[in-house]
Write a protein that holds these residues in place. Structure first.
Motif, short mmCIF file in Angstrom:
data_model
loop_
_atom_site.label_atom_id
_atom_site.label_comp_id
_atom_site.label_asym_id
_atom_site.label_seq_id
_atom_site.Cartn_x
_atom_site.Cartn_y
_atom_site.Cartn_z
N THR A 20 0.86 -1.19 0.00
CA THR A 20 0.00 0.00 0.00
C THR A 20 0.89 1.23 0.00
N ALA A 21 0.57 2.17 -0.86
CA ALA A 21 1.35 3.42 -0.94
C ALA A 21 0.43 4.54 -1.40
N THR A 22 0.77 5.75 -1.06
CA THR A 22 0.02 6.92 -1.51
C THR A 22 0.86 7.72 -2.50
N GLY A 23 0.22 8.39 -3.41
CA GLY A 23 0.93 9.16 -4.41
C GLY A 23 0.21 9.10 -5.74
N THR A 24 0.83 9.63 -6.77
CA THR A 24 0.22 9.68 -8.11
C THR A 24 0.90 8.67 -9.02
N THR A 75 4.74 9.43 -10.07
CA THR A 75 5.05 10.55 -10.95
C THR A 75 6.06 11.49 -10.31
N CYS A 76 5.93 11.66 -9.02
CA CYS A 76 6.82 12.56 -8.30
C CYS A 76 7.86 11.78 -7.53
N LEU A 77 9.06 12.31 -7.51
CA LEU A 77 10.15 11.72 -6.75
C LEU A 77 10.12 12.25 -5.31
N PRO A 78 10.76 11.54 -4.37
CA PRO A 78 11.56 10.35 -4.60
C PRO A 78 10.72 9.08 -4.56
N SER A 79 11.32 7.98 -5.01
CA SER A 79 10.68 6.68 -4.86
C SER A 79 10.80 6.24 -3.39
N ASP A 80 10.07 5.19 -3.06
CA ASP A 80 10.08 4.72 -1.67
C ASP A 80 10.14 3.20 -1.64
N THR A 81 10.75 2.68 -0.61
CA THR A 81 10.88 1.23 -0.46
C THR A 81 10.21 0.79 0.83
N SER A 82 9.43 -0.27 0.74
CA SER A 82 8.73 -0.78 1.92
C SER A 82 9.69 -1.49 2.86
N GLY A 83 9.18 -1.76 4.04
CA GLY A 83 9.90 -2.68 4.91
C GLY A 83 9.84 -4.09 4.33
N SER A 84 10.64 -4.98 4.86
CA SER A 84 10.70 -6.34 4.32
C SER A 84 9.81 -7.28 5.13
#
Length: 232
Positions: A20-24, A75-84
């Motif tokens: 789950t993530a928020t953003g465009t 669309t907008c930076l930065p990218s994000d990485t989830s926990g493992s």
């Protein structure tokens, strides 16, 4: 990922994880760490990625402990990485030590033992008295649902009985040990006793005895009036 862990039986079932993530215009790239660093994964083999959700189908036991994470890009930076999250692969029962046959004199406790690996194991000993396999009864035994079955002071009638253990785990299928045989050596039983003899002196006389048991030996004794002693 929404999952805190993934658990599945070896070669059976599917472990799933959804990010789950928020953003465009979010897209996801799943990654795996098998012990030597993170690497991208895509649909193929045991992996199926649908609408951003990771499905691991029928994983082998060798994948136990693998780590997974989702790399989210928008669309907008930065990218994000989830926990493992970790993948736990439960193994079906495997018998690693089979019971062995026993040869013993009657009236002495005998113990059959089994060892096994797997998840959430339970044990059920079975006996074949000559008419097929059945669960070991309560009378005359202990440890019917443990790794060690005790046959309590068996009589000669138990000779030739066979024993095995059925091991059930949290994952199918069950595992059944090899059969082991109980060989009971019977105690000596005299089946014919010597008879009294009345005879004139100077004539050979013969006393006879018969008996049943395993590996018999004989020692004649006589009583001259005070006590029994071995015949010279």
């Amino acid at each position: 990922p929404t999952n805190t862990n993934m658990t599945v039986c070896e070669g059976a079932g599917t472990a799933s994880c959804s990010p789950t993530a928020t953003g465009t215009n979010i897209s996801y790239q799943w990654q795996v760490n098998t012990g030597s660093g993170w690497a991208n994964i895509s649909t193929g083999g045991v992996y199926s990625i649908t609408a951003g959700s990771l499905n691991i189908v029928n994983p082998p036991a060798g994948m136990n402990g693998y780590l997974y994470r989702a790399y989210a890009t928008g669309t907008c930076l930065p990218s994000d990485t989830s926990g493992s999250v970790a993948l736990t692969v439960r193994r079906a029962p495997v018998v690693t030590g089979h019971p062995t046959s026993i040869t013993r004199c009657e009236g002495i406790n005998d113990t059959f033992t089994v060892t096994a690996t797997g998840y959430n194991l339970t044990y059920q000993w079975q006996v074949n008295t000559g008419a097929g396999w059945n669960n070991v009864p309560a009378t005359g035994y202990s440890g019917q649902t443990t790794t060690s079955l005790i046959v309590q002071a068996p009589s000669a009638s138990f000779n030739g009985y066979q024993y095995r253990c059925v091991v059930t785990g949290g994952c199918a299928p069950t595992a059944t040990s090899n059969a082991a045989t109980l060989n009971i050596l019977s105690q000596p039983v005299i089946t014919f006793h010597p008879l009294n003899i009345t005879r004139c002196e100077g004539i050979n006389d013969t006393f006879v005895v018969t008996a049943t048991a395993y590996n018999l030996s004989y020692q004649w004794q006589y009583n001259s009036g005070s006590a029994c002693t071995n015949v010279p």
